[in-house]
Design a protein around this motif. Structure first.
Motif, PDB file in Angstrom:
ATOM      1  N   SER A  12      19.595  31.125   3.450  1.00  0.00           N
ATOM      2  CA  SER A  12      19.588  30.911   2.005  1.00  0.00           C
ATOM      3  C   SER A  12      18.582  29.831   1.681  1.00  0.00           C
ATOM      4  CB  SER A  12      20.978  30.502   1.506  1.00  0.00           C
ATOM      5  OG  SER A  12      21.316  29.212   1.979  1.00  0.00           O
TER       6      SER A  12
ATOM      7  N   TYR B 126      27.403  32.951  -0.569  1.00  0.00           N
ATOM      8  CA  TYR B 126      26.591  31.757  -0.327  1.00  0.00           C
ATOM      9  C   TYR B 126      25.669  31.436  -1.505  1.00  0.00           C
ATOM     10  CZ  TYR B 126      28.260  32.006   4.475  1.00  0.00           C
ATOM     11  OH  TYR B 126      29.065  32.020   5.599  1.00  0.00           O
ATOM     12  N   LEU B 127      25.617  32.337  -2.494  1.00  0.00           N
ATOM     13  CA  LEU B 127      24.937  32.037  -3.758  1.00  0.00           C
ATOM     14  C   LEU B 127      25.944  31.602  -4.811  1.00  0.00           C
ATOM     15  CD1 LEU B 127      22.421  35.025  -3.985  1.00  0.00           C
ATOM     16  CD2 LEU B 127      21.930  32.658  -3.301  1.00  0.00           C
TER      17      LEU B 127
ATOM     18  N   GLY C 117      28.171  28.312  -2.408  1.00  0.00           N
ATOM     19  CA  GLY C 117      26.763  27.952  -2.565  1.00  0.00           C
ATOM     20  C   GLY C 117      26.610  26.941  -3.679  1.00  0.00           C
TER      21      GLY C 117
END
Length: 331
Positions: free
Chosen positions: A91, A120-121, A125
């Motif tokens: 990422s 993870y976004l 994240g």
């Protein structure tokens, strides 16, 4: 050839499709100490709108005719870098390109076995970090207090509310449809939810939902909604200001209530923040968020749009409130 999306012109008001340009370039090749990345997921976020203006901010503006950047999950498909191997998932803040090379700077490996890559976004994240650190560092929550969140069905707001419940707060969310207010209560466990589009007097509605007043207001939208919440603040209330999406596309100066009397007479702390200010605590936050996710104490929802060519459309849909939770484009 490689597909790329650049900033074609600076928006005036709401972004339009002609503000973006689709171009092609030769397929990139990884050089020494570089990796070749294939984009898998692209994050579209309201803050990107500010970077489209040619004005001073906490990050430089996007340049005309250059690729736009945002949070991206990518796969390493070729590596000439000792720190990365073919097949790694990473990422980072990367360009809106289907393929690109990187020196590895700013990239973080992510584990597809531990959580879905799109998370993870979002929840683990930048979205989750913004929610956790904004609430805990500025909001300073104490069990039994009342937390109000605007933009509560969005990516950050839905996480803030759940963290508030975990920490023992009474949580009230503000959103723009009955479906979203139902989602806040039924899926995310909010105590109350208000549809601002069908409420004639927001000040009274907030007072009714918060009989003991508002101790923490996590502000994602600004504008009239925030004016109504501010009128209900308790003494020593805290206001983390995460965003002001209701004002991002305005073309004229906005007038509103003068807040200084409320801030002074009620000893209110109101502070804008950028999540990178709390970078030293990011690992602590990720660890805690991941633990809550595994324990099913923290849930998240995503609006996933498919197709590289649909990235601009997904971004524009944010300003129409068409997302529930995190807006992500799957390539």
């Amino acid at each position: 050839m490689n597909n790329v999306i650049t900033l074609n012109s600076r928006p005036v008001g709401k972004p339009q499709l002609d503000n973006f340009k689709f171009v092609t370039e030769p397929m990139p090749v990884a050089g020494e100490n570089e990796v070749l990345l294939k984009t898998l997921y692209v994050s579209v976020d309201p803050y990107l709108r500010g970077r489209m203006n040619d004005s001073k901010s906490y990050v430089p503006p996007f340049q005309l005719h250059e690729p736009i950047q945002s949070g991206i999950i990518a796969e390493v498909i070729e590596s000439r870098h000792t720190g990365f191997a073919k097949g790694d998932f990473v990422s980072g803040s990367l360009a809106w390109k289907e393929f690109q090379v990187s020196t590895g700077k700013g990239l973080s490996k992510v584990d597809a076995e531990a959580a879905p890559l799109s998370a993870y976004l979002g929840a683990i994240g930048m979205t989750g970090l913004t929610a956790y650190l904004g609430l805990t560092e500025i909001g300073q929550p104490k069990a039994g207090e009342t937390l109000v969140i605007s933009g509560a069905a969005g990516a950050v707001g839905s996480i803030v509310g759940q963290i508030g419940k975990i920490l023992g707060l009474r949580v009230v969310g503000i959103a723009g449809t009955d479906e979203k207010t139902a989602l806040l209560k039924d899926r995310f466990g909010f105590d109350e939810a208000i549809n601002y589009k069908t409420t004639s007097d927001m000040k009274e509605a907030i007072a009714a939902a918060c009989p003991d007043g508002v101790d923490i207001y996590f502000d994602n939208v600004g504008g009239d909604i925030s004016d109504a919440v501010m009128a209900n603040l308790n003494r020593f209330a805290r206001v983390p200001v995460c965003g002001a999406i209701s004002l991002y596309n305005t073309t004229a100066a906005q007038m509103g209530p003068r807040l200084q009397p409320i801030l002074v007479t009620r000893s209110v702390l109101m502070r804008g923040f950028i999540v990178s200010e709390f970078a030293a605590k990011s690992q602590e936050a990720i660890t805690q968020l991941s633990s809550w996710l595994k324990e099913d104490k923290l849930k998240y929802t995503e609006t996933i749009v498919e197709g590289f060519n649909n990235i601009p459309g997904a971004f524009m849909d944010l300003f129409e409130g068409k997302n529930e939770g995190k807006m992500v484009v799957k390539i």
